[in-house]
Motif scaffolding. Structure first.
Motif, PDB file in Angstrom:
ATOM      1  N   LEU A 194       0.810  -1.212   0.000  1.00 11.67           N
ATOM      2  CA  LEU A 194       0.000   0.000   0.000  1.00 11.67           C
ATOM      3  C   LEU A 194       0.846   1.266   0.000  1.00 11.67           C
ATOM      4  N   SER A 195       2.160   1.116   0.137  1.00 13.10           N
ATOM      5  CA  SER A 195       3.047   2.273   0.201  1.00 13.10           C
ATOM      6  C   SER A 195       3.124   2.993  -1.138  1.00 13.10           C
ATOM      7  N   ARG A 196       3.310   4.320  -1.060  1.00  7.41           N
ATOM      8  CA  ARG A 196       3.566   5.101  -2.273  1.00  7.41           C
ATOM      9  C   ARG A 196       4.980   4.875  -2.778  1.00  7.41           C
ATOM     10  N   LYS A 197       5.856   4.295  -1.959  1.00  4.06           N
ATOM     11  CA  LYS A 197       7.252   4.121  -2.342  1.00  4.06           C
ATOM     12  C   LYS A 197       7.430   2.838  -3.149  1.00  4.06           C
ATOM     13  N   GLU A 198       8.008   2.976  -4.308  1.00  3.02           N
ATOM     14  CA  GLU A 198       8.215   1.846  -5.199  1.00  3.02           C
ATOM     15  C   GLU A 198       9.053   0.754  -4.539  1.00  3.02           C
ATOM     16  N   ALA A 199      10.087   1.152  -3.791  1.00  3.16           N
ATOM     17  CA  ALA A 199      10.960   0.175  -3.143  1.00  3.16           C
ATOM     18  C   ALA A 199      10.194  -0.686  -2.156  1.00  3.16           C
ATOM     19  N   ASN A 200       9.250  -0.101  -1.452  1.00  2.00           N
ATOM     20  CA  ASN A 200       8.444  -0.872  -0.496  1.00  2.00           C
ATOM     21  C   ASN A 200       7.569  -1.889  -1.201  1.00  2.00           C
ATOM     22  N   ARG A 201       7.071  -1.556  -2.384  1.00  2.00           N
ATOM     23  CA  ARG A 201       6.244  -2.508  -3.122  1.00  2.00           C
ATOM     24  C   ARG A 201       7.091  -3.678  -3.623  1.00  2.00           C
ATOM     25  N   GLY A 202       8.362  -3.400  -3.936  1.00  3.53           N
ATOM     26  CA  GLY A 202       9.272  -4.493  -4.276  1.00  3.53           C
ATOM     27  C   GLY A 202       9.494  -5.418  -3.092  1.00  3.53           C
ATOM     28  N   LEU A 203       9.644  -4.836  -1.899  1.00  3.20           N
ATOM     29  CA  LEU A 203       9.802  -5.641  -0.687  1.00  3.20           C
ATOM     30  C   LEU A 203       8.532  -6.443  -0.401  1.00  3.20           C
ATOM     31  N   ALA A 204       7.392  -5.888  -0.748  1.00  4.55           N
ATOM     32  CA  ALA A 204       6.128  -6.603  -0.533  1.00  4.55           C
ATOM     33  C   ALA A 204       6.102  -7.910  -1.317  1.00  4.55           C
ATOM     34  N   LEU A 205       6.664  -7.901  -2.525  1.00  3.68           N
ATOM     35  CA  LEU A 205       6.733  -9.141  -3.307  1.00  3.68           C
ATOM     36  C   LEU A 205       7.603 -10.172  -2.600  1.00  3.68           C
ATOM     37  N   LYS A 253       9.110 -21.091  -9.691  1.00  3.35           N
ATOM     38  CA  LYS A 253      10.216 -20.879 -10.630  1.00  3.35           C
ATOM     39  C   LYS A 253      10.435 -19.396 -10.879  1.00  3.35           C
ATOM     40  N   LEU A 254       9.349 -18.644 -11.007  1.00  2.00           N
ATOM     41  CA  LEU A 254       9.477 -17.208 -11.241  1.00  2.00           C
ATOM     42  C   LEU A 254      10.190 -16.544 -10.064  1.00  2.00           C
ATOM     43  N   GLY A 255       9.834 -16.939  -8.859  1.00  2.70           N
ATOM     44  CA  GLY A 255      10.478 -16.371  -7.686  1.00  2.70           C
ATOM     45  C   GLY A 255      11.951 -16.709  -7.601  1.00  2.70           C
ATOM     46  N   ASN A 256      12.333 -17.870  -8.122  1.00  3.88           N
ATOM     47  CA  ASN A 256      13.742 -18.260  -8.109  1.00  3.88           C
ATOM     48  C   ASN A 256      14.539 -17.608  -9.228  1.00  3.88           C
ATOM     49  N   ASP A 257      13.903 -17.385 -10.381  1.00  4.14           N
ATOM     50  CA  ASP A 257      14.605 -16.827 -11.544  1.00  4.14           C
ATOM     51  C   ASP A 257      14.748 -15.310 -11.472  1.00  4.14           C
ATOM     52  N   SER A 269      16.184  -8.890 -12.580  1.00  4.30           N
ATOM     53  CA  SER A 269      15.457  -7.889 -11.807  1.00  4.30           C
ATOM     54  C   SER A 269      14.003  -7.848 -12.260  1.00  4.30           C
ATOM     55  N   VAL A 270      13.126  -7.462 -11.337  1.00  5.01           N
ATOM     56  CA  VAL A 270      11.702  -7.353 -11.653  1.00  5.01           C
ATOM     57  C   VAL A 270      11.408  -5.917 -12.063  1.00  5.01           C
ATOM     58  N   PRO A 271      10.892  -5.693 -13.270  1.00  2.27           N
ATOM     59  CA  PRO A 271      10.558  -4.315 -13.653  1.00  2.27           C
ATOM     60  C   PRO A 271       9.438  -3.777 -12.781  1.00  2.27           C
ATOM     61  N   PRO A 272       9.574  -2.559 -12.256  1.00  2.00           N
ATOM     62  CA  PRO A 272       8.544  -2.011 -11.360  1.00  2.00           C
ATOM     63  C   PRO A 272       7.143  -2.010 -11.959  1.00  2.00           C
ATOM     64  N   GLU A 273       7.049  -1.855 -13.288  1.00  2.00           N
ATOM     65  CA  GLU A 273       5.722  -1.845 -13.897  1.00  2.00           C
ATOM     66  C   GLU A 273       5.037  -3.210 -13.814  1.00  2.00           C
ATOM     67  N   ALA A 274       5.787  -4.244 -13.404  1.00  2.00           N
ATOM     68  CA  ALA A 274       5.212  -5.586 -13.261  1.00  2.00           C
ATOM     69  C   ALA A 274       4.794  -5.891 -11.826  1.00  2.00           C
ATOM     70  N   TYR A 275       5.049  -4.968 -10.899  1.00  2.00           N
ATOM     71  CA  TYR A 275       4.747  -5.235  -9.494  1.00  2.00           C
ATOM     72  C   TYR A 275       3.271  -5.560  -9.283  1.00  2.00           C
ATOM     73  N   ASP A 276       2.384  -4.759  -9.866  1.00  2.00           N
ATOM     74  CA  ASP A 276       0.951  -4.995  -9.684  1.00  2.00           C
ATOM     75  C   ASP A 276       0.551  -6.362 -10.230  1.00  2.00           C
ATOM     76  N   TYR A 277       1.042  -6.691 -11.418  1.00  2.00           N
ATOM     77  CA  TYR A 277       0.709  -7.978 -12.038  1.00  2.00           C
ATOM     78  C   TYR A 277       1.149  -9.136 -11.155  1.00  2.00           C
ATOM     79  N   LEU A 278       2.391  -9.081 -10.660  1.00  2.00           N
ATOM     80  CA  LEU A 278       2.918 -10.176  -9.850  1.00  2.00           C
ATOM     81  C   LEU A 278       2.207 -10.273  -8.502  1.00  2.00           C
ATOM     82  N   PHE A 279       1.938  -9.127  -7.883  1.00  2.00           N
ATOM     83  CA  PHE A 279       1.251  -9.153  -6.589  1.00  2.00           C
ATOM     84  C   PHE A 279      -0.156  -9.728  -6.755  1.00  2.00           C
ATOM     85  N   ALA A 280      -0.842  -9.317  -7.814  1.00  2.00           N
ATOM     86  CA  ALA A 280      -2.191  -9.812  -8.039  1.00  2.00           C
ATOM     87  C   ALA A 280      -2.187 -11.301  -8.352  1.00  2.00           C
TER      88      ALA A 280
END
Length: 297
Positions: A194-205, A253-257, A269-280
């Motif tokens: 829920l954070s506005r910070k991109e880095a926090n959303r990466g940590l959420a994954l 496998k995705l989490g390992n690769d 690296s995970v592109p930030p624009e993919a964070y929503d897709y992966l979290f969902a």
């Protein structure tokens, strides 16, 4: 006014929530709302101007407001200060959000009380709870109509609600697994995302994938493969059980690769624009597995 009480919403559905950056009109609307609340004495309880003919509050100490605003939001764009200068309606998004959070925590809804005929003004009373609710509703209407992925939370913080798919996962992800570590990881993932910070959303994954790993081991401790088998047996439909197993393997496998759970050289690296897709995607799988195993609150 309800947040979707507009003709176009009723006919076409709510505006898609897709904008990461505030549209210009949305930003200016929020800033105008902030200024209007100052001028309408919504800050007068915190920064009072007292009636010269009594002890009541009759208005706002505007200079006190702006001195305090500039101290708390030092990056705010001003031209010569508010008094004798002008407030800029072109602010960075983070400044706009800071101003909204500043206002939400300090305003109260004013109400006219006794009229002083000689001084030509009312004394004022205030309702903080009503003011905060009304302000939050107004802010969220502007953010929703602008198609942004942000919202002012009940805690009076700007949060990033994400895409509709993410919103559905966040709403459904109420774990009650009986495993404190699993529930803690899931709740921490929600909080970070829920954070506005991109880095926090990466940590959420990271936390979400850690929770997935934990979920695969809670049924039979010490035997991961057996535990996964027990977890999958909660799915009655054999064909869909196979589909779910394939999805579990794909996301493992995705989490390992990718640099989600592991950060060795050779991982991507995970592109930030993919964070929503992966979290969902991962969140939906976890919600489903919790539901079929009776672990969803």
């Amino acid at each position: 006014m309800r947040r979707t009480d507009f003709y176009s919403d009723r006919i076409n559905g709510p505006t898609p929530r897709v904008h990461e950056q505030l549209p210009e009109r949305t930003s200016k609307g929020l800033l105008s709302l902030f200024i209007n609340k100052i001028e309408a004495h919504w800050f007068a309880e915190r920064f009072p101007e007292h009636c010269e003919d009594g002890n009541g509050i009759c208005g706002t100490n505007g200079r006190g407001v702006w001195t305090d605003v500039e101290a708390h939001v030092p990056n705010m764009a001003m031209t010569g200060g508010y008094y004798g200068g002008s407030f800029s309606y072109e602010q960075a998004d983070e400044v706009t959000f800071d101003l909204i959070e500043y206002a939400a925590s300090r305003l109260s809804k004013p109400k006219n009380r006794e009229w002083h005929d000689f001084m030509k003004h009312h004394e004022l009373s205030f309702d903080e709870a009503a003011g905060r609710k009304a302000f939050r509703d107004e802010v969220n209407t502007i953010l929703q109509r602008g198609g942004t992925v942000y919202e002012l939370s009940p805690q009076l913080e700007i949060i990033r609600i994400g895409t509709p798919a993410v919103q559905q996962v966040l709403e459904q992800l109420t774990p009650a697994s009986g495993d404190d570590d699993l529930d803690g990881l899931l709740l921490h993932a929600k909080e970070l995302f829920l954070s506005r910070k991109e880095a926090n959303r990466g940590l959420a994954l990271d936390k979400l994938w850690d929770a997935f790993t934990r979920l695969k081991t809670v049924d039979v401790q010490g035997n991961k493969l057996r535990s996964i088998s027990v977890l999958l047996q909660n799915i009655d439909n054999e064909a869909f059980r196979e589909v779910t197993n394939a999805e579990m393997n794909a996301l493992t496998k995705l989490g390992n690769d990718f640099m989600i759970r592991h950060h060795e050289t050779g991982t991507h690296s995970v592109p930030p624009e993919a964070y929503d897709y992966l979290f969902a995607r991962m969140g939906s799988l976890i919600v489903y597995l919790l539901k079929v195993s009776g672990r969803l609150g």
